[in-house]
Design an enzyme around this catalytic site. Structure first.
Site, short mmCIF file in Angstrom:
data_model
loop_
_atom_site.label_atom_id
_atom_site.label_comp_id
_atom_site.label_asym_id
_atom_site.label_seq_id
_atom_site.Cartn_x
_atom_site.Cartn_y
_atom_site.Cartn_z
CG ASP A 1 10.34 48.79 -31.81
OD1 ASP A 1 11.13 47.91 -31.41
OD2 ASP A 1 10.71 49.92 -32.17
CB SER B 1 -0.90 0.07 1.23
OG SER B 1 -1.07 -1.15 1.82
CG HIS C 1 9.30 53.88 -33.52
ND1 HIS C 1 10.38 54.52 -34.09
CD2 HIS C 1 9.72 52.60 -33.27
CE1 HIS C 1 11.40 53.69 -34.17
NE2 HIS C 1 11.02 52.51 -33.68
CG HIS D 1 10.23 51.72 -28.51
ND1 HIS D 1 10.97 52.27 -27.49
CD2 HIS D 1 11.11 51.40 -29.50
CE1 HIS D 1 12.25 52.26 -27.83
NE2 HIS D 1 12.37 51.74 -29.05
CG ASN D 2 4.18 55.50 -30.22
OD1 ASN D 2 4.66 55.63 -31.36
ND2 ASN D 2 4.18 56.48 -29.32
CG ASP E 1 14.65 51.00 -35.18
OD1 ASP E 1 13.56 51.57 -34.92
OD2 ASP E 1 15.21 50.20 -34.39
N1 LIG Z 1 20.16 58.40 -27.41
C1 LIG Z 1 19.26 58.23 -28.37
N2 LIG Z 1 18.91 57.01 -28.71
C2 LIG Z 1 18.01 56.85 -29.69
C3 LIG Z 1 17.44 57.91 -30.34
N3 LIG Z 1 16.56 57.43 -31.28
C4 LIG Z 1 16.60 56.09 -31.18
N4 LIG Z 1 17.45 55.72 -30.22
C5 LIG Z 1 17.81 54.36 -29.78
O1 LIG Z 1 17.94 53.59 -30.92
C6 LIG Z 1 17.34 52.35 -30.64
C7 LIG Z 1 16.93 51.59 -31.83
O2 LIG Z 1 16.40 50.41 -31.33
P1 LIG Z 1 15.18 50.47 -30.32
O3 LIG Z 1 13.99 50.92 -31.03
O4 LIG Z 1 15.18 49.23 -29.54
O5 LIG Z 1 15.62 51.62 -29.28
C8 LIG Z 1 16.14 52.74 -29.84
C9 LIG Z 1 16.71 53.77 -28.93
O6 LIG Z 1 17.28 53.20 -27.81
C10 LIG Z 1 17.82 59.21 -29.95
O7 LIG Z 1 17.39 60.23 -30.47
N5 LIG Z 1 18.73 59.33 -28.97
ZN LIG Z 2 12.31 50.84 -33.37
#
Ligand SMILES: Nc1nc2c(ncn2[C@@H]2O[C@@H]3COP(=O)(O)O[C@H]3[C@H]2O)c(=O)[nH]1
Ligand SMILES: [Zn+2]
Length: 888
Positions: free
Chosen positions: A670, A396, A633, A629-630, A781
């Site tokens: 993104d 058991s 973009h 990141h919208n 990008d």
């Molecule tokens: N410092 C800086 N980074 C940027 C700018 N535009 C884009 N990036 C970076 O470039 C990256 C490209 O890849 P992501 O979209 O992951 O994230 C982005 C940001 O981190 C900017 O105007 N200034």
């Molecule tokens: Zn991007």
């Protein structure tokens, strides 16, 4: 018919091994019982009640069903009350003597064990044939792991079986050539590894050698455990000891009893002319069988290390002077050889048992790997194997009740009874034999210590009242804790009553320990499996809910579909100076449709207009409302790609599949971005980093999200692609999205720069094409840096807003200091940081692009313009700073 029957019988008589083999394989317990009745053995010791008021009171029997043919899954009822066979009526008992006498008389007439093979070497041939048959049997089965395992763990060791010479031949030889005779009987035993056959051969040979009427042979067992007993392996009735044969042929003589016991203990030879007069002589059986013992010669058998391993006893040589000195000498010499043979056979026996044990444990391991889905299945399988190996009446497993407040409560009980009841789980209250031992189980659960009760009648923890009601008697119990992989006790495993009536020994303890560990592992695996299945189900439900919310209502799709598309020129999407904020949400949708049409993608890939609309709306919906990141973009990145494809040379090197993959990649690159970067995923050990690892974490997620959208209803943009194109486009899409990881770009860009520096203008090999596509993705990008100053300023604000939000999270949630560009307290350094961004990443890229193709010049111009703006701003900040510091 009769004739056939008689010839069958004749054949059986001349093939005793085959007959025995057939009997062992096919006889069930009813037949065994009938056989026992027919032979007068109609009492079982201790099953169910001890014999009282009988002349046999002080006889010790041990019945065992433990020979190799016994199988706990066969419906053997040890109590046998139904047949009335073990009914302890006096009538039956008194009859037993008659049966015994009758049987004994018959046994004198014929050899019970044939000690020779009538047909010479045939048995060796036969055993080889059988083993081949077994192999064929396994080979013909489909190759499942069970069959393969069975084949692997099949013992390839075959016992040598050398045929003995006819007994008459031996007698003749003894008369004519004693030396030859002696050589013959030594050869006879030298290769025999089966203890039972060896015992039978020794008995037959000694009987012939001494002209003795009866010879018996006892081997010492249980020496290692300190519980020595003399056991006879052969079925051989004789007077002179208080013993009785068991149904397997095992006869047990308690240590120190009778002449046999004396010889085993002292190592002395006993040679008597009138045995009955010797006080050590015990003639219980003689009284029953009527056998008269006169002369007796009893001698110890020693192994090569001079240790006593057994005793041989010869009775009645029908000579007035009894057994002579000469007989003693001859027997002593022969027994020296027998001792070596017995020792070897015992070692072989021990190895065979070990082999069986390992085989059973391997089978359990196999069960564990194949049965992971249900606790019930795995536990029952392990218990069946435990019961078959430990040969016990009951097995058991009681699982601890995790919900209960009490430390010793069980919530699930698995019980396997002998005869097999097809284990069941449930409430133990209905089952008295479990109830009588549940106290033990509770104790084991509480203490975690093994309990081995060798004599339950003497143990106060066993509640015997219940037993009398149910007619079940617990004789011995072995109970062990079952633990999970963290060594926590999760239940108790218990075996009750060994079938052979003996208590559980150290060997059983060890074996059961292994089973308890396996049980724990099995349960643990199943529970893990259940947890994983549950998590998967939960995830599936969550996905269903999410995909419902992530999908777009049909009205919205139709609205977009039916709306008239504006003129491409009106939208200005074909320009490097496009204003990222010039279009509203609806216009961005329409602009996207226009790009697909203008690039010829809709037509080439037969993308239905409604599907394109639904896909675009769904993609938009799957961007979060974060600052940068919208969806906007994503759209802007796609707009730049479109512009490049319209104005630059690279379009000429791209296939339609590549153009489609790059366009879709820009819009999806993104997807579901949470406003935090890859480093943050790693630092916060987010679910995404656990799922995708630390390299291109988010990018993997964006790609998977894109695939999820393509796979959901009505949004399959690639639905009309052939399978080859489909898999190529998917592969290109993955490459393109992963390329947007900036750290990958940094690793890759030197190759691109080198290619451009070398003056290479045509990119048609696979590797350079992939490099160009990846660079194109980054170009788009980060293209906001090339846009007119007002656009760049606004975009950089959004980027910085998101950066600062992440910095805040790092400070407050992760308690770490963010990078300078993400630290809100250093916002006055923005211009300096943007300059670093331009000089470090953007400028080398756009310069190289212009070097490759002058069509990129507007991008570099925009970038350089923005650079000077940021430089100016930084200079202003520095002079302000200087004024503040110097006060000038
Ligand atoms: N410092 C800086 N980074 C940027 C700018 N535009 C884009 N990036 C970076 O470039 C990256 C490209 O890849 P992501 O979209 O992951 O994230 C982005 C940001 O981190 C900017 O105007 N200034
Ligand atoms: Zn991007």
């Amino acid at each position: 018919m009769d004739l056939a029957q008689s010839s069958v019988e004749e054949w059986l008589d001349s093939h005793p091994d085959d007959m025995q083999d057939y009997f062992l394989r096919h006889a069930d317990v009813t037949l065994v019982n009938k056989w026992l009745v027919a032979h007068g053995f109609n009492q079982l010791p201790d099953f169910p009640a001890p014999i009282r008021n009988s002349s046999l009171t002080n006889l010790r029997y041990t019945y065992s069903f433990s020979n190799e043919s016994s199988n706990p899954s066969s419906p053997v009822d040890t109590r046998c009350n139904d047949s009335g066979f073990f009914d302890s009526s006096r009538h039956q008992r008194s009859n037993s003597k008659k049966h015994l006498r009758h049987d004994y008389a018959r046994s004198k007439k014929r050899n019970i064990f044939r000690t020779y093979e009538p047909n010479g070497g045939e048995s060796t041939l036969e055993s080889r044939r059988n083993s081949l048959k077994e192999m064929r049997q396994f080979r013909s089965l489909p190759p499942t792991s069970v069959n393969l395992l069975s084949m692997l763990i099949q013992s390839k060791v075959r016992l040598p079986r050398y045929p003995s010479k006819d007994i008459d031949h031996k007698r003749e030889l003894k008369e004519t050539n004693e030396k030859e005779f002696f050589l013959e009987i030594v050869k006879d035993i030298s290769n025999e590894l089966d203890l039972k056959s060896l015992s039978a051969k020794i008995v037959a040979n000694v009987s012939c050698m001494l002209d003795a009427d009866k010879v018996s042979l006892y081997l010492i067992e249980g020496k290692a455990a300190g519980k020595q007993v003399l056991v006879s392996k052969i079925f051989d009735l004789h007077a002179g000891t208080s013993i009785f044969p068991s149904c397997t042929g095992d006869i047990r003589v308690p240590w120190g009893q009778g002449i046999i016991g004396h010889v085993a203990e002292t190592g002395e030879t006993v040679n008597l002319k009138d045995a009955m007069k010797d006080p050590r002589y015990n003639d219980e059986l003689g009284k029953i069988t009527g056998y008269q013992t006169e002369t007796l010669l009893c001698m110890p058998i020693r192994n090569a290390d001079n240790e006593i391993v057994g005793v041989a006893q010869a009775l009645n040589n029908n000579k007035e002077e009894g057994f002579t000195q000469e007989d003693e000498k001859m027997l002593a010499t022969y027994l020296t050889f027998c001792g070596i043979g017995i020792h070897n056979a015992q070692i072989f026996d021990a190895y065979s048992k070990e082999y069986d044990r390992n085989r059973a444990l391997l089978e359990v391991v196999h069960d564990l790997f194949t049965e992971q889905t249900s606790v019930d299945h795995v536990v029952l399988k392990i218990m069946q194997r435990a019961q078959s190996l430990l040969k016990c009446e009951r097995c058991s497993l009681l699982l601890k009740d995790k919900e209960s407040n009490s430390e010793n409560a069980f919530d699930k009980i698995f019980d396997l009874a002998y005869p097999m009841k097809n284990g069941h789980s449930g409430n133990s209250d209905r089952d008295s034999s479990l109830r009588v031992t549940s106290k033990i189980a509770e104790l084991v659960l509480l203490t975690g210590e093994t309990i081995n009760i060798t004599d339950a009648s003497q143990d106060p923890r066993i509640e015997h009242e219940d037993e009398t009601v149910k007619g079940i008697r617990t004789r011995s119990v072995l109970c062990k804790p079952v633990r999970n992989r963290h060594f926590q006790i999760i239940g108790v495993a218990q075996v009750i009553n060994r079938i052979d009536g003996l208590p559980f020994d150290d060997h059983d303890d060890l074996l059961f320990e292994a089973f308890a560990i396996f049980c724990g592992l099995g349960i643990n695996n199943c529970q893990l499996y259940e947890q994983v299945s549950l998590a998967a189900a939960r995830q599936a439900v969550a996905l269903e809910v999410l995909s419902y919310h992530a999908s777009v209502p049909q009205e919205e799709v139709l609205k977009l579909k039916e709306k008239k598309l504006p003129d491409i020129q009106e939208l200005k999407i074909m320009e490097f100076t496009f204003n990222d904020f010039s279009l509203d949400n609806d216009q961005m949708m329409q602009a996207s449709v226009i790009m697909f049409n203008d690039l010829g993608l809709s037509k080439k890939f037969r993308i239905e207009y409604e599907t394109l609309c639904r896909w675009l709306l769904t993609v938009r919906k799957n961007y979060r409302n974060v600052a940068y990141h919208n969806w906007r973009h994503a759209f802007n990145v796609c707009q730049v790609m479109f512009t490049i494809l319209k104005h630059c040379q690279c379009k000429n090197y791209l296939t339609d599949n590549e153009t489609l993959a790059l366009t879709v990649a820009c819009l999806c690159h993104d997807l579901d971005h949470r406003g935090t970067n890859n480093a943050f995923q790693q630092k916060s050990s987010s679910a995404l980093s656990q799922l995708y690892g630390t390299s291109a974490t988010l990018e993997h997620h964006h790609f998977n999200h894109a695939i999820m959208i393509l796979n959901s209803g009505g949004t399959n943009l690639f639905g009309n692609l052939g399978s080859e194109d489909f898999s190529e486009v998917t592969k290109l899409l993955k490459q393109a999205i992963l390329a947007t990881d900036l750290s990958l770009h940094i690793q890759l860009r030197s190759k691109f720069f080198a290619m451009v520096d070398s003056g290479q203008k045509v990119f048609d090999d696979r590797e350079s094409k992939e490099i160009v596509r990846s660079v194109m993705m980054t170009t788009c990008d980060i293209a906001a840096i090339t846009k007119p100053w007002e656009v760049q300023r606004k975009v950089s604000e959004l980027v910085i807003t998101e950066f600062f939000d992440q910095g805040d999270k790092e400070k407050h949630e992760l308690n770490i200091q963010p990078q300078a560009c993400m630290d809100r307290d250093r916002q006055d350094e923005i211009a300096k940081l943007q300059l670093a961004w331009i000089d470090g990443i953007c400028l080398p890229l756009y310069k190289s692009l212009v070097q490759l193709d002058s069509a990129f010049q507007p991008m570099l111009d925009g970038l350089l313009d923005n650079r000077s703006r940021w430089e100016r701003l930084d200079a202003e900040r520095l002079s302000k700073h200087a004024i503040l510091e110097t006060g000038v």
